[in-house]
Design a protein around this motif. Structure first.
Motif, PDB file in Angstrom:
ATOM      1  N   MET A  63      10.701  -6.254 -14.624  1.00 32.49           N
ATOM      2  CA  MET A  63      10.446  -5.834 -13.242  1.00 32.49           C
ATOM      3  C   MET A  63      10.071  -7.001 -12.331  1.00 32.49           C
ATOM      4  N   GLU A  64      10.637  -8.172 -12.606  1.00 38.89           N
ATOM      5  CA  GLU A  64      10.333  -9.322 -11.758  1.00 38.89           C
ATOM      6  C   GLU A  64      10.830  -9.119 -10.330  1.00 38.89           C
ATOM      7  N   GLN A  65      11.930  -8.353 -10.172  1.00 40.88           N
ATOM      8  CA  GLN A  65      12.471  -8.124  -8.829  1.00 40.88           C
ATOM      9  C   GLN A  65      11.525  -7.291  -7.971  1.00 40.88           C
ATOM     10  N   VAL A  66      10.626  -6.543  -8.614  1.00 45.84           N
ATOM     11  CA  VAL A  66       9.603  -5.789  -7.887  1.00 45.84           C
ATOM     12  C   VAL A  66       8.330  -6.631  -7.743  1.00 45.84           C
ATOM     13  N   ARG A  67       7.926  -7.286  -8.810  1.00 43.57           N
ATOM     14  CA  ARG A  67       6.688  -8.070  -8.783  1.00 43.57           C
ATOM     15  C   ARG A  67       6.741  -9.221  -7.781  1.00 43.57           C
ATOM     16  N   ILE A  68       7.945  -9.715  -7.474  1.00 45.76           N
ATOM     17  CA  ILE A  68       8.088 -10.854  -6.565  1.00 45.76           C
ATOM     18  C   ILE A  68       7.675 -10.493  -5.139  1.00 45.76           C
ATOM     19  N   VAL A  69       7.617  -9.195  -4.823  1.00 46.82           N
ATOM     20  CA  VAL A  69       7.239  -8.834  -3.456  1.00 46.82           C
ATOM     21  C   VAL A  69       5.795  -9.218  -3.163  1.00 46.82           C
ATOM     22  N   GLY A  70       4.963  -9.357  -4.202  1.00 42.41           N
ATOM     23  CA  GLY A  70       3.588  -9.803  -3.989  1.00 42.41           C
ATOM     24  C   GLY A  70       3.535 -11.198  -3.398  1.00 42.41           C
ATOM     25  N   PRO A  71       4.121 -12.204  -4.082  1.00 48.43           N
ATOM     26  CA  PRO A  71       4.177 -13.541  -3.485  1.00 48.43           C
ATOM     27  C   PRO A  71       4.908 -13.577  -2.146  1.00 48.43           C
ATOM     28  N   LEU A  72       5.943 -12.738  -1.978  1.00 47.39           N
ATOM     29  CA  LEU A  72       6.665 -12.700  -0.703  1.00 47.39           C
ATOM     30  C   LEU A  72       5.728 -12.286   0.430  1.00 47.39           C
ATOM     31  N   ILE A  98      -0.016 -10.011  -7.627  1.00 52.92           N
ATOM     32  CA  ILE A  98       0.834  -8.882  -8.034  1.00 52.92           C
ATOM     33  C   ILE A  98       1.947  -9.355  -8.963  1.00 52.92           C
ATOM     34  N   TRP A  99       2.350 -10.617  -8.838  1.00 56.98           N
ATOM     35  CA  TRP A  99       3.384 -11.173  -9.701  1.00 56.98           C
ATOM     36  C   TRP A  99       3.022 -11.037 -11.185  1.00 56.98           C
ATOM     37  N   PHE A 100       1.746 -11.044 -11.497  1.00 55.08           N
ATOM     38  CA  PHE A 100       1.303 -11.013 -12.895  1.00 55.08           C
ATOM     39  C   PHE A 100       1.118  -9.586 -13.429  1.00 55.08           C
ATOM     40  N   ILE A 101       1.463  -8.572 -12.632  1.00 54.28           N
ATOM     41  CA  ILE A 101       1.310  -7.183 -13.073  1.00 54.28           C
ATOM     42  C   ILE A 101       2.575  -6.758 -13.821  1.00 54.28           C
ATOM     43  N   LEU A 102       2.586  -6.982 -15.102  1.00 61.75           N
ATOM     44  CA  LEU A 102       3.723  -6.568 -15.930  1.00 61.75           C
ATOM     45  C   LEU A 102       3.720  -5.049 -16.082  1.00 61.75           C
ATOM     46  N   LEU A 111      -5.717  -1.654 -14.930  1.00 58.99           N
ATOM     47  CA  LEU A 111      -6.986  -2.042 -14.328  1.00 58.99           C
ATOM     48  C   LEU A 111      -6.835  -3.340 -13.545  1.00 58.99           C
ATOM     49  N   PHE A 112      -6.135  -4.314 -14.138  1.00 57.82           N
ATOM     50  CA  PHE A 112      -5.899  -5.584 -13.439  1.00 57.82           C
ATOM     51  C   PHE A 112      -5.150  -5.339 -12.133  1.00 57.82           C
ATOM     52  N   ALA A 113      -4.136  -4.467 -12.179  1.00 52.28           N
ATOM     53  CA  ALA A 113      -3.358  -4.160 -10.984  1.00 52.28           C
ATOM     54  C   ALA A 113      -4.239  -3.570  -9.891  1.00 52.28           C
ATOM     55  N   LEU A 114      -5.086  -2.626 -10.270  1.00 44.27           N
ATOM     56  CA  LEU A 114      -5.948  -1.979  -9.290  1.00 44.27           C
ATOM     57  C   LEU A 114      -6.963  -2.955  -8.694  1.00 44.27           C
ATOM     58  N   VAL A 115      -7.475  -3.858  -9.520  1.00 43.37           N
ATOM     59  CA  VAL A 115      -8.481  -4.817  -9.053  1.00 43.37           C
ATOM     60  C   VAL A 115      -7.881  -5.788  -8.044  1.00 43.37           C
ATOM     61  N   VAL A 119       0.807  -1.218   0.000  1.00 41.36           N
ATOM     62  CA  VAL A 119       0.000   0.000   0.000  1.00 41.36           C
ATOM     63  C   VAL A 119       0.841   1.270   0.000  1.00 41.36           C
ATOM     64  N   THR A 120       1.946   1.290   0.770  1.00 43.58           N
ATOM     65  CA  THR A 120       2.662   2.542   0.996  1.00 43.58           C
ATOM     66  C   THR A 120       3.889   2.732   0.119  1.00 43.58           C
ATOM     67  N   PHE A 121       4.781   1.754   0.064  1.00 41.85           N
ATOM     68  CA  PHE A 121       6.085   1.993  -0.535  1.00 41.85           C
ATOM     69  C   PHE A 121       6.271   1.342  -1.913  1.00 41.85           C
ATOM     70  N   VAL A 122       6.501   0.046  -1.969  1.00 44.15           N
ATOM     71  CA  VAL A 122       7.032  -0.581  -3.180  1.00 44.15           C
ATOM     72  C   VAL A 122       5.999  -0.701  -4.292  1.00 44.15           C
ATOM     73  N   VAL A 123       4.888  -1.413  -4.045  1.00 48.44           N
ATOM     74  CA  VAL A 123       3.928  -1.696  -5.112  1.00 48.44           C
ATOM     75  C   VAL A 123       3.209  -0.429  -5.560  1.00 48.44           C
ATOM     76  N   ALA A 124       2.853   0.423  -4.631  1.00 43.40           N
ATOM     77  CA  ALA A 124       2.197   1.684  -4.994  1.00 43.40           C
ATOM     78  C   ALA A 124       3.078   2.495  -5.942  1.00 43.40           C
ATOM     79  N   THR A 125       4.360   2.581  -5.616  1.00 39.96           N
ATOM     80  CA  THR A 125       5.303   3.321  -6.473  1.00 39.96           C
ATOM     81  C   THR A 125       5.463   2.642  -7.824  1.00 39.96           C
ATOM     82  N   TYR A 126       5.547   1.311  -7.815  1.00 39.40           N
ATOM     83  CA  TYR A 126       5.710   0.554  -9.069  1.00 39.40           C
ATOM     84  C   TYR A 126       4.519   0.764 -10.003  1.00 39.40           C
ATOM     85  N   VAL A 127       3.311   0.679  -9.457  1.00 36.79           N
ATOM     86  CA  VAL A 127       2.123   0.850 -10.293  1.00 36.79           C
ATOM     87  C   VAL A 127       2.062   2.263 -10.870  1.00 36.79           C
TER      88      VAL A 127
END
Length: 428
Positions: free
Chosen positions: A184-193, A99-103, A110-114, A30-38
């Motif tokens: 950006m797999e190094q960022v997307r992997i934080v979802g599964p983590l 989140i891993w599937f958010i290229l 839209l997929f990312a937001l959902v 919500v705050t740092f990594v994924v929000a910035t990536y999206v």
């Protein structure tokens, strides 16, 4: 220690670990990594990404808050809370893992937001049931201690998971598992983590904590009774001066803190030229000091009361918040900002323990749902006021001043509550 007390303490430790399990979602997603990536890599522009992210978080939080009141009323009548909490955890884990599937492609915005909105509904709704479980487990005279301990453990859990993500995946030239940086797999992997972290560390709660017994009633009767109880609760909130003032003050506190979390990084980057890595390190510092503060003030809550703890915390937020807006350089900003974090955890923790003490035992989940709704209903006000003041003044420093106004108003209302509100004595 009696034979009856030992398992209850063990259950409380398992309950507190649930905060450790869920906090990385707020810190990393919500705050740092994924929000910035999206906002930067998925959306067509950062402006579009920031606006879309804000709408997704606001809408999902509001949905969770409304559902929290309804489902909270049902569980108060029907009994067990863990099955609902388990569904929330699974919902949050599924959305986070996706989140891993958010290229990094605009077509996937839209997929990312959902998927993130789905995860956020699970997270926000789960907190309603988790908070109600605390009130079922902890004695009244130690609610503050356990609430503070859980909240502090949550901040440390978010910090540890964030450090793991930075050291193992985000910062290395060659990330673990040979992840492809071009996609950006190094960022997307934080979802599964974060999803794995959530499922793993929430297991003790489901395995150790004894749930309330179920009530054998037809589903139609449970729903009908819960609807009648919900009407009674909403009517009682309007009639109960102490409860109404508490919810209003809690709402203003939440608005100020929510605005700080949403825009603090942008302020740090814009005013002091901090890079993303520096903002993340500052976020780690804030998580650390917030956790320490929650632990430091946990016993204060039980000894002096939740109201007093909240007033101390809001006073600290006001003083440190004003000092950060006047900070002459980055070093002063980071030092004062770290001190500000000491008062974030105590305010949040004491509000939870105060609600647990004020709520009738047979309507705890429902009342935590009401608290969640009031905390989300006006969440748009803070960012809106900051945007208006920033535009009019042309200054980021002046633009952040409305946060102080929220805390000042909350403090004035908490001050009007009787000193006995949230005390460790028996309910009045």
């Amino acid at each position: 220690m009696t034979r009856a007390a030992a398992p209850r303490t063990r259950e409380l430790w398992a309950w507190a670990l649930f905060d450790w399990a869920t906090s990385p979602f707020a810190a990393i997603v919500v705050t740092f990594v994924v929000a910035t990536y999206v906002a930067k890599a998925v959306a067509a522009s950062e402006v579009e990404g920031q606006a879309a992210w804000g709408w997704a978080m606001s809408a999902s939080s509001l949905v969770a808050a409304v559902l929290g009141i309804i489902l909270g009323a049902i569980t108060d009548v029907g009994g067990p809370r863990k099955p609902w909490l388990f569904l929330c955890v699974m919902l949050q884990a599924a959305g986070t893992a996706a989140i891993w599937f958010i290229l990094p492609e605009p077509s996937l915005l839209l997929f990312a937001l959902v998927v993130v909105a789905i995860a956020n509904v699970g997270s926000e709704l789960g907190s309603v049931f988790n908070n109600a479980i605390l009130a079922d487990l902890a004695p009244r005279d130690s609610l503050g201690r356990w609430s503070g301990f859980g909240w502090g453990l949550g901040y440390i859990g978010g910090l540890v998971c964030l450090v793991v993500a930075l050291v193992v995946f985000l910062q290395p030239e060659v990330p673990l598992f040979g992840l492809d940086k071009s996609s950006m797999e190094q960022v997307r992997i934080v979802g599964p983590l974060v999803a794995l972290w959530l499922v793993t560390f929430s297991l003790p709660l489901f395995l150790v904590v004894c749930d309330r017994p179920g009530i054998v009633l037809p589903n139609r009767r449970i729903i009908g009774t819960s609807i009648r109880n919900l009407r009674t609760t909403l009517r009682d909130v309007l009639r109960d001066r102490i409860l109404a003032l508490f919810l209003l003050a809690a709402m203003l506190s939440a608005d100020g803190l929510g605005t700080l979390f949403a825009l603090g990084g942008i302020y740090a980057a814009g005013t002091f030229g901090m890079s993303l890595a520096e903002v993340l390190r500052f976020g780690i510092l804030l998580n650390l000091t917030a956790g320490i503060g929650a632990w430091m003030f946990a016993k204060v809550d039980d000894r002096l009361g939740a109201r007093t703890t909240i007033l101390i915390g809001l006073s600290g937020l006001l003083v440190c918040g004003l000092a950060t807006l006047l900070a002459p350089n980055r070093l002063a900003f980071e030092v004062i900002g770290g001190a500000l974090g000491l008062f974030v955890g105590p305010v949040q923790s004491a509000i939870r323990s105060l609600m647990a003490r004020l709520a009738p035992p047979d309507r705890r989940a429902e009342m935590f749902g009401v608290l969640a709704l009031t905390g989300r209903a006006t969440s748009f006000l803070g960012p809106m006021l900051v945007a208006i003041v920033t535009t009019v003044s042309g200054s980021q420093r002046i633009g952040m001043a409305p946060i102080l106004l929220f805390w000042l108003l909350a403090m004035s209302i908490f001050w009007r509550l009787p000193a006995s509100a949230g005390s460790v004595g028996p309910p009045s």
